[in-house]
Design an enzyme around this catalytic site. Structure first.
Site, PDB file in Angstrom:
ATOM      1  N   ASP A 203      19.735  44.432  17.901  1.00 52.50           N
ATOM      2  CA  ASP A 203      19.422  43.164  18.537  1.00 52.50           C
ATOM      3  C   ASP A 203      18.339  42.583  17.640  1.00 52.50           C
ATOM      4  O   ASP A 203      17.191  43.025  17.678  1.00 52.50           O
ATOM      5  CB  ASP A 203      18.894  43.374  19.968  1.00 52.50           C
ATOM      6  CG  ASP A 203      18.648  42.045  20.657  1.00 52.50           C
ATOM      7  OD1 ASP A 203      18.303  41.076  19.958  1.00 52.50           O
ATOM      8  OD2 ASP A 203      18.806  41.968  21.884  1.00 52.50           O
ATOM      9  N   HIS A 204      18.726  41.636  16.788  1.00 52.31           N
ATOM     10  CA  HIS A 204      17.811  41.254  15.704  1.00 52.31           C
ATOM     11  C   HIS A 204      16.503  40.658  16.214  1.00 52.31           C
ATOM     12  O   HIS A 204      15.520  40.607  15.483  1.00 52.31           O
ATOM     13  CB  HIS A 204      18.497  40.326  14.701  1.00 52.31           C
ATOM     14  CG  HIS A 204      18.673  38.930  15.194  1.00 52.31           C
ATOM     15  ND1 HIS A 204      19.788  38.520  15.865  1.00 52.31           N
ATOM     16  CD2 HIS A 204      17.859  37.863  15.120  1.00 52.31           C
ATOM     17  CE1 HIS A 204      19.663  37.254  16.188  1.00 52.31           C
ATOM     18  NE2 HIS A 204      18.498  36.819  15.754  1.00 52.31           N
ATOM     19  N   LYS A 208      11.884  40.941  14.941  1.00 46.40           N
ATOM     20  CA  LYS A 208      10.911  39.873  14.666  1.00 46.40           C
ATOM     21  C   LYS A 208       9.496  40.367  14.941  1.00 46.40           C
ATOM     22  O   LYS A 208       9.246  40.981  15.972  1.00 46.40           O
ATOM     23  CB  LYS A 208      11.199  38.648  15.545  1.00 46.40           C
ATOM     24  CG  LYS A 208      12.491  37.923  15.199  1.00 46.40           C
ATOM     25  CD  LYS A 208      12.703  36.791  16.199  1.00 46.40           C
ATOM     26  CE  LYS A 208      14.030  36.098  15.964  1.00 46.40           C
ATOM     27  NZ  LYS A 208      14.009  35.140  14.868  1.00 46.40           N
ATOM     28  N   GLU A 242      17.118  25.817  22.283  1.00 46.03           N
ATOM     29  CA  GLU A 242      17.510  25.374  20.947  1.00 46.03           C
ATOM     30  C   GLU A 242      17.754  23.877  20.998  1.00 46.03           C
ATOM     31  O   GLU A 242      18.262  23.360  21.997  1.00 46.03           O
ATOM     32  CB  GLU A 242      18.777  26.091  20.490  1.00 46.03           C
ATOM     33  CG  GLU A 242      18.574  27.573  20.246  1.00 46.03           C
ATOM     34  CD  GLU A 242      19.867  28.236  19.821  1.00 46.03           C
ATOM     35  OE1 GLU A 242      20.059  28.438  18.630  1.00 46.03           O
ATOM     36  OE2 GLU A 242      20.680  28.531  20.713  1.00 46.03           O
ATOM     37  N   ASP A 261      25.360  35.011  25.100  1.00 49.50           N
ATOM     38  CA  ASP A 261      24.853  34.794  23.747  1.00 49.50           C
ATOM     39  C   ASP A 261      23.370  35.115  23.635  1.00 49.50           C
ATOM     40  O   ASP A 261      22.922  35.675  22.635  1.00 49.50           O
ATOM     41  CB  ASP A 261      25.113  33.330  23.346  1.00 49.50           C
ATOM     42  CG  ASP A 261      24.796  33.069  21.879  1.00 49.50           C
ATOM     43  OD1 ASP A 261      25.199  33.901  21.048  1.00 49.50           O
ATOM     44  OD2 ASP A 261      24.146  32.054  21.573  1.00 49.50           O
ATOM     45  N   HIS A 266      18.900  39.228  24.018  1.00 48.91           N
ATOM     46  CA  HIS A 266      17.555  38.880  23.529  1.00 48.91           C
ATOM     47  C   HIS A 266      16.558  38.669  24.666  1.00 48.91           C
ATOM     48  O   HIS A 266      15.436  39.171  24.632  1.00 48.91           O
ATOM     49  CB  HIS A 266      17.592  37.590  22.696  1.00 48.91           C
ATOM     50  CG  HIS A 266      18.565  37.611  21.583  1.00 48.91           C
ATOM     51  ND1 HIS A 266      18.858  38.752  20.867  1.00 48.91           N
ATOM     52  CD2 HIS A 266      19.312  36.637  21.024  1.00 48.91           C
ATOM     53  CE1 HIS A 266      19.753  38.459  19.942  1.00 48.91           C
ATOM     54  NE2 HIS A 266      20.041  37.194  20.011  1.00 48.91           N
ATOM     55  N   LYS A 366      21.260  25.181  24.792  1.00 49.19           N
ATOM     56  CA  LYS A 366      21.447  24.449  23.530  1.00 49.19           C
ATOM     57  C   LYS A 366      21.263  22.965  23.779  1.00 49.19           C
ATOM     58  O   LYS A 366      21.358  22.496  24.916  1.00 49.19           O
ATOM     59  CB  LYS A 366      22.849  24.709  22.990  1.00 49.19           C
ATOM     60  CG  LYS A 366      23.016  26.126  22.447  1.00 49.19           C
ATOM     61  CD  LYS A 366      24.226  26.236  21.570  1.00 49.19           C
ATOM     62  CE  LYS A 366      24.250  27.564  20.849  1.00 49.19           C
ATOM     63  NZ  LYS A 366      23.222  27.683  19.819  1.00 49.19           N
TER      64      LYS A 366
END
Lengths: 514, 353
Positions: A203-204, A208, A242, A261, A266, A366
């Protein structure tokens, strides 16, 4: 023959490693499945280059790309070079780049083709032989999720899942399933072949720096821990907004939606970091045990509860950054009757001693007013006000905001006296901005995560039970929404989100402005 | 990137006036736009000869992102009696509504030799309280460094630039008694230390560390101190007792006593090296393993010969940091603590006899 180390040798520590900022990593062969895909070109290959540039890769490192497209080794190197030059965060040093790619190999074939794995087995053995050592193997699955069980199955069938004298690890990109059952099926398929400690689910977000800083902020400061509980915290809002639309990703996004998503992975990860108990140590399993406990403490909603704790919406036509933009249903390749949400908001509660009764609001969307990812912790108001409120905006409860992007930092709102003869108060902010306090540039999340996978440190990767616990919370919401496929609420593009989101707020709470 | 800055200048001025001017510059910038915020990381005090101000300024400009947040450059000018000062704040121009521009401050002082003995009374009011303070005095002026030791927590030195390695090691040890040292000569050896550690990382080679029989380090002729620190590091990490090294035709030869056998040590100047620091490292073990690292294209050229005679060669990847990168790394290291430097330094001292 490559020499296989004895058990006694494996136990021996490397005394030269002490004090080094970059710890040694065992020589590694990294195989990327889906090596010509978007993620590989934009993120993985540039991350590898940046690690090479810094001298952080293992002293011996080999790259193998695999994909369906017919390509020679040389063509793969050329394509990788072009991607790195385009997407690397630092200016490319041609000498380092050619050193990285000069031995890179490419294996063509579909992922269910046994010959791909025969070629890989042969290539990795040859590399061992040439070097006189046994390389660790890392297989990075940068493919469509449907190939994950296929590739892992083939790895097992060809005996590539274990290797005498070295470690074999598999990195799996998100999404891990699109619902609980799929996640379970995938975990079962993967763990039929591999041990859990060989599996690194990315989970990128966890790579961070600012996300990891949530732990530093909580557990390295005596200032906050005493108030980090239901006695002092009124509510929490976690936002991932976003300003852009779906772009060219309609094919993926319309099947996914905001909940899958962003929220399921996240945002729940942010929630666990915010709410977890201090781990005994920062070892992978200690940290993940604590995170899983938080997820288990969240009560998955019953079908009839979903409407009052979750809301969804789609962006409509509107004005973003001064330009008129289309609504979601008018975007290219989006079905005109789509009920996929581009905005999701939830109210969750962590039912444990620390958090019981504290609403935790999550929202992601979004085409909102601006791009921001933050955790806002609102404290309860002071019990008694000795100050006059007239002529001022009054005393507001303190708020602690941890911002992940765009301006990484921490902001604390406090009440301060307005200069003048009267005792009037207004909230002011004490700000800590990451950029002002460190000289170093944060590495890309993928650089950190690739290194951790090569090193075998799974702290920043999600475990099987963690992924399943996340889906356990999301599944009832997805099912309830799927049961009502009609048109859903709308919000104007470029706005702060739908009015309907207010319906899940409790106790006069309000959404922070986006 | 577009930069934006503000400047103040004062002649025959005082620290109090300079400090007030810096505060005013920051206040003005912040009043014009809240996007401008001061960085608060590290104070850097540089003491340099006035005639080399441009060169030092260039070096500081080239360190890239490793800027101290407030730099105070003290330029020493013969026969100067008064203090002139220039203060600037600079950051990237903020354009978007959510931009944040981090400002760095620089104060340049022209002062005379008479000011150096009590430099702390001039610099003290100008550093940001509670931030770590790093002192760098590339042109000597030990009296200035001594005066600042109570103010600074870290001193940046470059043992390579001292006239003789013996004096360099002695001065580093002396300073190390009173403060934390960041030595650029040590940082030049970092990639070599890392890569030697990496070379012995595969478990089958770790046992060879106890069988090392000889180490040869090649260095630029003026960088003997960097070589000594590298050997000192190896000696301390591997529990060797190093003896004195002797000069033979410009190269140092000696040995260290290890648990199993003596280790032959050699420091050889390499006239072909253009950059300061190390040029190569070769390590042999009693069982016939041989590992060497030499500067090469795109990183270090590594060679390994196994006891059975098989050889392999590869590149250990890494870009050269250049001298600007080394200085930047020195500034960054001021925020960290490396516990292996001082033991390496004391071993280097033992090797010098």
């Amino acid at each position: 023959m490559a020499t296989v180390p004895s058990k006694a040798e494996e136990k021996q520590q490397n005394p030269l490693a002490e004090g080094l900022e970059r710890l040694p990593v065992h020589p590694t062969i990294l195989t990327i499945f889906g090596a010509t895909g978007d993620l590989s070109n934009r993120k993985l290959l540039p991350a590898l280059y940046n690690l090479a540039h810094e001298g952080a890769l293992p002293e011996r490192f080999n790259l193998i790309g695999s994909s369906r497209g017919e390509m020679s080794d040389e063509e793969f190197r050329t394509q990788a070079k072009e991607s790195i030059e385009e997407y690397s965060r630092r200016t490319v040093d041609e000498k380092v780049l050619s050193a990285l790619l000069e031995g890179a190999r490419y294996v063509t074939g579909s992922f269910d083709d046994p010959s791909v794995y025969e070629q890989l087995g042969k290539a990795t053995s040859e590399l061992d032989e040439e070097a006189g050592i046994v390389y660790n193997r890392v297989y990075y699955l940068s493919t469509a999720p449907s190939f994950f069980p296929v590739i892992v199955g083939q790895i097992g069938e060809h005996g590539l899942d274990h290797n005498a004298g070295s470690e074999v690890r598999v990195v799996i990109e998100k999404p891990i399933g699109t619902n609980l059952q799929e996640a379970r099926d995938l975990n079962t398929a993967v763990l039929d072949v591999l041990d859990e400690d060989q599996v690194f689910r990315i989970d990128h977000y966890l790579g961070k720096e600012t996300v990891q800083n949530v732990l530093a902020f909580r557990f390295a400061n005596g200032l906050f821990e005493p108030i980090w509980n239901r006695n002092f915290i009124d509510f929490v809002q976690i936002t991932a907004a976003e300003d852009i639309g779906i772009g060219t990703r309609a094919g993926y996004y319309d099947k996914s939606g905001a909940l899958r998503d962003l929220v399921q992975n996240h945002m729940l990860q942010l929630l666990t970091l915010l709410c977890m108990e201090p781990p005994v140590s920062f070892s992978a399993d200690e940290v993940r045990d604590e995170k899983v406990k938080v997820l288990h403490a969240i009560h998955p909603p019953e079908p009839e509860e979903v409407a009052e704790m979750a809301t969804r919406a789609q962006y409509d036509a509107g004005v973003a950054a001064g330009e008129e933009v289309e609504g979601y249903l008018q975007e290219e390749d989006v079905p005109e009757d789509s009920s996929t949400e581009t905005y999701a908001a939830l109210r969750l509660e962590v039912d444990n001693w620390r958090w019981a009764g504290v609403p935790i609001y999550l929202r992601a969307g979004k085409r909102l007013a601006r791009k921001v990812t933050e955790i806002a912790v609102s404290l309860k108001p002071v019990p008694h006000l000795a100050f006059q409120q007239d002529g001022s905006v009054g005393v507001q409860p303190n708020q602690i905001v941890l911002t992940m992007q765009p301006n990484e930092g921490v902001s604390i709102s406090i009440g301060a006296k307005i200069p003048g003869t009267r005792m009037r108060i207004r909230p002011v902010n004490m700000e800590f901005l990451y950029g002002t306090a460190f000289m170093s540039e944060s590495p890309e999340a993928y650089e950190r995560l690739i290194m951790d996978a090569m090193r075998g440190d799974a702290t920043l990767f999600t475990r099987d039970d963690e992924v399943e616990a996340q889906w356990t919370i999301m599944d009832p919401i997805l099912q309830a929404w799927a049961a009502e496929p009609g048109p859903i609420a709308k919000y104007p593009a470029g706005s702060g989100g739908p009015r309907e989101a207010d319906s899940i707020l409790e106790n006069d709470h309000g959404w922070r402005a986006i | 990137m577009e930069m934006s800055g503000s400047v103040w200048a004062g002649q025959d001025t005082t620290p109090a006036k300079i400090e007030a001017a810096v505060r005013d510059l920051l206040r003005e910038r912040h009043a014009r736009s809240e996007a401008y915020v001061p960085a608060r990381v590290l104070n850097l005090v540089v003491v340099a000869d006035r005639e080399w101000r441009g060169e030092i300024q260039n070096r500081l400009d080239q360190v890239g992102r490793f800027h101290a947040s407030r730099t105070i450059l003290c330029c020493v000018e013969e026969r100067r009696e008064t203090i002139d000062a220039w203060a600037t704040t600079e950051g990237q121009r903020a354009t978007g509504p959510t931009d944040v521009s981090v400002l760095h401050e620089q104060v340049v002082l022209d002062l005379g030799p008479r000011h150096l003995d009590h430099l702390e009374t001039i610099v003290g009011p100008l550093v940001v309280t509670d931030l770590p303070t790093l002192v760098w005095s590339p042109h000597g002026h030990p009296e200035a460094v001594d005066a600042l030791l109570d103010l600074a927590q870290i001193v940046l030195i470059d043992s390579v630039h001292e006239p003789d390695p013996d004096g360099a090691v002695r001065r580093a040890m002396q300073l190390g008694e009173r403060t934390y040292i960041v030595d650029l000569a040590w940082l030049r050896s970092t990639p070599w230390r890392e890569r030697v550690a990496f070379a012995f990382e595969p478990t089958q080679w770790r046992g060879e560390l106890g069988k090392i029989s000889s180490v040869t380090v090649k260095h630029r002729p003026d960088s003997r101190a960097a070589g000594l620190l590298f050997l000192g590091w190896l000696a301390k990490r591997l529990d060797w007792e190093p003896g004195s090294m002797l000069d033979q035709n410009g190269a140092l030869h000696g040995s260290a006593h290890a648990r199993r056998q003596d280790v032959t040590l050699r420091l050889e100047p390499d006239e072909t090296m253009s950059a300061p620091g190390l040029a190569g490292v070769a390590i042999d073990t009693a069982s016939g393993l041989s590992i060497s690292l030499d500067r090469g294209s795109g990183g270090l050229k590594a060679r390994r010969r196994l006891p059975d005679g098989r050889e392999s060669e590869w590149t250990v990847m890494g870009a050269s940091r250049g001298e600007a990168g080394i200085l930047g790394e020195g500034i960054r290291q001021a925020l960290l603590r490396d516990r292996t430097y001082r033991p390496a330094l004391s071993a280097a001292r033992a090797m010098l006899g």
